[in-house]
Design a protein around this motif. Structure first.
Motif, PDB file in Angstrom:
ATOM      1  N   SER A 103       0.827  -1.227   0.000  1.00  0.00           N
ATOM      2  CA  SER A 103       0.000   0.000   0.000  1.00  0.00           C
ATOM      3  C   SER A 103       0.854   1.268   0.000  1.00  0.00           C
ATOM      4  O   SER A 103       0.345   2.360  -0.233  1.00  0.00           O
ATOM      5  N   SER A 104       2.162   1.099   0.221  1.00  0.00           N
ATOM      6  CA  SER A 104       3.017   2.286   0.231  1.00  0.00           C
ATOM      7  C   SER A 104       3.142   2.856  -1.184  1.00  0.00           C
ATOM      8  O   SER A 104       3.447   2.127  -2.135  1.00  0.00           O
ATOM      9  N   SER A 105       2.930   4.181  -1.298  1.00  0.00           N
ATOM     10  CA  SER A 105       2.956   4.780  -2.651  1.00  0.00           C
ATOM     11  C   SER A 105       4.397   4.922  -3.150  1.00  0.00           C
ATOM     12  O   SER A 105       4.667   4.928  -4.330  1.00  0.00           O
ATOM     13  N   GLY A 106       5.322   4.994  -2.213  1.00  0.00           N
ATOM     14  CA  GLY A 106       6.731   5.133  -2.626  1.00  0.00           C
ATOM     15  C   GLY A 106       7.565   4.140  -1.839  1.00  0.00           C
ATOM     16  O   GLY A 106       7.099   3.026  -1.578  1.00  0.00           O
ATOM     17  N   PRO A 107       8.760   4.537  -1.393  1.00  0.00           N
ATOM     18  CA  PRO A 107       9.557   3.632  -0.563  1.00  0.00           C
ATOM     19  C   PRO A 107       8.793   3.307   0.729  1.00  0.00           C
ATOM     20  O   PRO A 107       8.101   4.159   1.269  1.00  0.00           O
ATOM     21  N   CYS A 108       8.915   2.064   1.170  1.00  0.00           N
ATOM     22  CA  CYS A 108       8.263   1.642   2.415  1.00  0.00           C
ATOM     23  C   CYS A 108       9.352   1.449   3.466  1.00  0.00           C
ATOM     24  O   CYS A 108      10.216   0.580   3.321  1.00  0.00           O
ATOM     25  N   ARG A 109       9.331   2.295   4.492  1.00  0.00           N
ATOM     26  CA  ARG A 109      10.382   2.206   5.511  1.00  0.00           C
ATOM     27  C   ARG A 109       9.885   1.392   6.691  1.00  0.00           C
ATOM     28  O   ARG A 109       8.896   1.768   7.342  1.00  0.00           O
ATOM     29  N   VAL A 110      10.573   0.312   6.959  1.00  0.00           N
ATOM     30  CA  VAL A 110      10.168  -0.639   7.999  1.00  0.00           C
ATOM     31  C   VAL A 110      11.302  -0.784   9.006  1.00  0.00           C
ATOM     32  O   VAL A 110      12.461  -0.977   8.620  1.00  0.00           O
ATOM     33  N   ALA A 111      10.965  -0.700  10.294  1.00  0.00           N
ATOM     34  CA  ALA A 111      11.959  -0.953  11.350  1.00  0.00           C
ATOM     35  C   ALA A 111      11.642  -2.303  11.982  1.00  0.00           C
ATOM     36  O   ALA A 111      10.492  -2.560  12.377  1.00  0.00           O
ATOM     37  N   LEU A 112      12.650  -3.158  12.013  1.00  0.00           N
ATOM     38  CA  LEU A 112      12.488  -4.501  12.564  1.00  0.00           C
ATOM     39  C   LEU A 112      12.808  -4.490  14.054  1.00  0.00           C
ATOM     40  O   LEU A 112      13.648  -3.708  14.511  1.00  0.00           O
ATOM     41  N   SER A 113      12.167  -5.377  14.795  1.00  0.00           N
ATOM     42  CA  SER A 113      12.504  -5.512  16.214  1.00  0.00           C
ATOM     43  C   SER A 113      13.600  -6.569  16.352  1.00  0.00           C
ATOM     44  O   SER A 113      13.937  -7.284  15.403  1.00  0.00           O
ATOM     45  N   GLY A 114      14.110  -6.664  17.556  1.00  0.00           N
ATOM     46  CA  GLY A 114      15.205  -7.601  17.820  1.00  0.00           C
ATOM     47  C   GLY A 114      14.749  -8.753  18.691  1.00  0.00           C
ATOM     48  O   GLY A 114      13.551  -8.998  18.843  1.00  0.00           O
ATOM     49  N   GLY A 115      15.719  -9.462  19.229  1.00  0.00           N
ATOM     50  CA  GLY A 115      15.396 -10.602  20.081  1.00  0.00           C
ATOM     51  C   GLY A 115      14.992 -11.825  19.268  1.00  0.00           C
ATOM     52  O   GLY A 115      15.151 -11.877  18.048  1.00  0.00           O
ATOM     53  N   ARG A 116      14.401 -12.799  19.985  1.00  0.00           N
ATOM     54  CA  ARG A 116      14.073 -14.084  19.352  1.00  0.00           C
ATOM     55  C   ARG A 116      12.705 -14.073  18.650  1.00  0.00           C
ATOM     56  O   ARG A 116      12.525 -14.736  17.615  1.00  0.00           O
ATOM     57  N   THR A 117      11.745 -13.354  19.212  1.00  0.00           N
ATOM     58  CA  THR A 117      10.369 -13.461  18.685  1.00  0.00           C
ATOM     59  C   THR A 117      10.267 -13.250  17.182  1.00  0.00           C
ATOM     60  O   THR A 117       9.626 -14.040  16.486  1.00  0.00           O
ATOM     61  N   PRO A 118      10.874 -12.207  16.622  1.00  0.00           N
ATOM     62  CA  PRO A 118      10.656 -11.955  15.183  1.00  0.00           C
ATOM     63  C   PRO A 118      11.304 -12.981  14.260  1.00  0.00           C
ATOM     64  O   PRO A 118      11.032 -12.973  13.056  1.00  0.00           O
ATOM     65  N   ILE A 119      12.141 -13.882  14.778  1.00  0.00           N
ATOM     66  CA  ILE A 119      12.785 -14.868  13.880  1.00  0.00           C
ATOM     67  C   ILE A 119      11.720 -15.699  13.156  1.00  0.00           C
ATOM     68  O   ILE A 119      11.845 -16.011  11.972  1.00  0.00           O
ATOM     69  N   GLY A 120      10.639 -16.016  13.876  1.00  0.00           N
ATOM     70  CA  GLY A 120       9.563 -16.791  13.236  1.00  0.00           C
ATOM     71  C   GLY A 120       8.919 -16.012  12.096  1.00  0.00           C
ATOM     72  O   GLY A 120       8.589 -16.566  11.044  1.00  0.00           O
ATOM     73  N   LEU A 121       8.813 -14.707  12.282  1.00  0.00           N
ATOM     74  CA  LEU A 121       8.274 -13.846  11.215  1.00  0.00           C
ATOM     75  C   LEU A 121       9.239 -13.796  10.039  1.00  0.00           C
ATOM     76  O   LEU A 121       8.852 -13.976   8.883  1.00  0.00           O
ATOM     77  N   PHE A 122      10.519 -13.588  10.328  1.00  0.00           N
ATOM     78  CA  PHE A 122      11.519 -13.490   9.254  1.00  0.00           C
ATOM     79  C   PHE A 122      11.549 -14.790   8.428  1.00  0.00           C
ATOM     80  O   PHE A 122      11.586 -14.761   7.205  1.00  0.00           O
ATOM     81  N   SER A 123      11.520 -15.924   9.133  1.00  0.00           N
ATOM     82  CA  SER A 123      11.595 -17.215   8.428  1.00  0.00           C
ATOM     83  C   SER A 123      10.394 -17.401   7.517  1.00  0.00           C
ATOM     84  O   SER A 123      10.505 -17.887   6.394  1.00  0.00           O
ATOM     85  N   LEU A 124       9.220 -16.963   7.995  1.00  0.00           N
ATOM     86  CA  LEU A 124       7.998 -17.105   7.178  1.00  0.00           C
ATOM     87  C   LEU A 124       8.081 -16.208   5.945  1.00  0.00           C
ATOM     88  O   LEU A 124       7.760 -16.621   4.825  1.00  0.00           O
ATOM     89  N   LEU A 125       8.578 -15.008   6.124  1.00  0.00           N
ATOM     90  CA  LEU A 125       8.669 -14.060   4.993  1.00  0.00           C
ATOM     91  C   LEU A 125       9.649 -14.549   3.933  1.00  0.00           C
ATOM     92  O   LEU A 125       9.463 -14.321   2.746  1.00  0.00           O
ATOM     93  N   SER A 126      10.685 -15.246   4.369  1.00  0.00           N
ATOM     94  CA  SER A 126      11.723 -15.677   3.400  1.00  0.00           C
ATOM     95  C   SER A 126      11.465 -17.080   2.861  1.00  0.00           C
ATOM     96  O   SER A 126      12.143 -17.524   1.950  1.00  0.00           O
ATOM     97  N   ASP A 127      10.444 -17.752   3.380  1.00  0.00           N
ATOM     98  CA  ASP A 127      10.167 -19.132   2.974  1.00  0.00           C
ATOM     99  C   ASP A 127       9.453 -19.160   1.623  1.00  0.00           C
ATOM    100  O   ASP A 127       8.325 -18.675   1.501  1.00  0.00           O
ATOM    101  N   PRO A 128      10.098 -19.705   0.592  1.00  0.00           N
ATOM    102  CA  PRO A 128       9.467 -19.697  -0.745  1.00  0.00           C
ATOM    103  C   PRO A 128       8.111 -20.417  -0.758  1.00  0.00           C
ATOM    104  O   PRO A 128       7.248 -20.119  -1.567  1.00  0.00           O
ATOM    105  N   SER A 129       7.897 -21.332   0.185  1.00  0.00           N
ATOM    106  CA  SER A 129       6.627 -22.109   0.170  1.00  0.00           C
ATOM    107  C   SER A 129       5.521 -21.418   0.961  1.00  0.00           C
ATOM    108  O   SER A 129       4.408 -21.926   1.059  1.00  0.00           O
ATOM    109  N   SER A 130       5.824 -20.214   1.530  1.00  0.00           N
ATOM    110  CA  SER A 130       4.812 -19.579   2.399  1.00  0.00           C
ATOM    111  C   SER A 130       3.723 -18.881   1.580  1.00  0.00           C
ATOM    112  O   SER A 130       2.677 -18.505   2.099  1.00  0.00           O
TER     113      SER A 130
END
Ligand code: 6PG
Length: 240
Positions: free
Chosen positions: A27-54
């Protein structure tokens, strides 16, 4: 506006977070600026986003997205403690993002204050004088901290700077963190909390008056959307 969504488990929570990420980029009309959080929790999100089968990876306009971090530990970028390294390993090395769209904190510098000054300059250069992130992900510590805004830390009270150094106790690394003014200027903030160890902090966020003793409860976008994504264990101490 603060909304709370409760999911059966981590995988359901990460799927919802990934879809919010995809929708923000689309939905971003131009560049989309995203700040990621740290720690362990977001690893599950990152893995899902990078998983070609998702089914998500191919639907995301990666070329529009600029990546930042809402906080970082003062360690080298190849340290296992580095939030940048965690995101690089689980996501950024697996999707088509060019290096000039990855804006890491130079947290390896000997002086955390210089790291913070440089990162604040990066945010101002990339987002302009009144920086408003399209999307900021945040986590929640069992003590109610978010980003590296810890209970009782002067960083929680900072109202002028956008990025500050945080001297943590001996056992925890020094940090660099977004401040509440920068966080609360965002268009959308998504806070992720998964696991029973977060249940009391979640209760305090939602059922206690806003206080510096629960910094995550002070996350309130001035003109944006706040979504808390919880799994059932993390929501287990809530009254309703
Ligand atoms: C960090 C984080 C921090 C984290 C919480 C939750 O650098 O550690 O940014 O704020 O989000 O401590 O951490 P977990 O997801 O590992 O429980």
């Amino acid at each position: 506006m603060r909304e709370r969504l409760i999911f059966k488990d981590g995988p359901e929570l990460f799927r919802a977070a990934a879809e919010l990420f995809r929708d923000a980029a689309r939905s971003s009309s131009g560049p989309c600026r995203v700040a990621l959080s740290g720690g362990r929790t977001p690893i599950g999100l990152f893995s899902l986003l990078s998983d070609p089968s998702s089914g998500l990876r191919e639907s995301i306009p990666w070329e529009k997205i600029h990546f930042f971090w809402s906080d970082e530990r003062c360690v080298p970028p190849d340290s296992p403690e580095s939030n940048y390294r965690s995101a690089l390993d689980a996501l950024l090395s697996r999707v088509p993002v060019s290096p000039d769209r990855i804006h890491r904190v130079e947290a390896e510098l000997p002086d955390p204050a210089e790291s913070a000054r440089r990162y604040e300059a990066t945010v101002l250069r990339e987002l302009g004088a009144r920086p408003r992130f399209d999307l900021i992900f945040l986590g929640l510590g069992p003590d109610g901290h978010t980003a590296s805004l810890f209970p009782g830390s002067p960083a929680v009270r900072e109202q002028r700077r956008l990025v500050v150094p945080v001297a943590v106790d001996q056992k925890t690394r020094n940090r660099v963190t977004f401040t509440l003014p920068l966080i609360n200027a965002a268009a959308k903030i998504v806070c992720l909390a998964s696991g029973a160890d977060k249940a009391d902090a979640v209760r305090r966020v939602f059922e206690e008056p806003p206080s510096e003793s629960v910094p995550a409860g002070l996350v309130r976008p001035a003109d944006g959307e706040l979504l808390w994504l919880l799994d059932r264990p993390a929501a287990s101490r809530l009254k309703i």
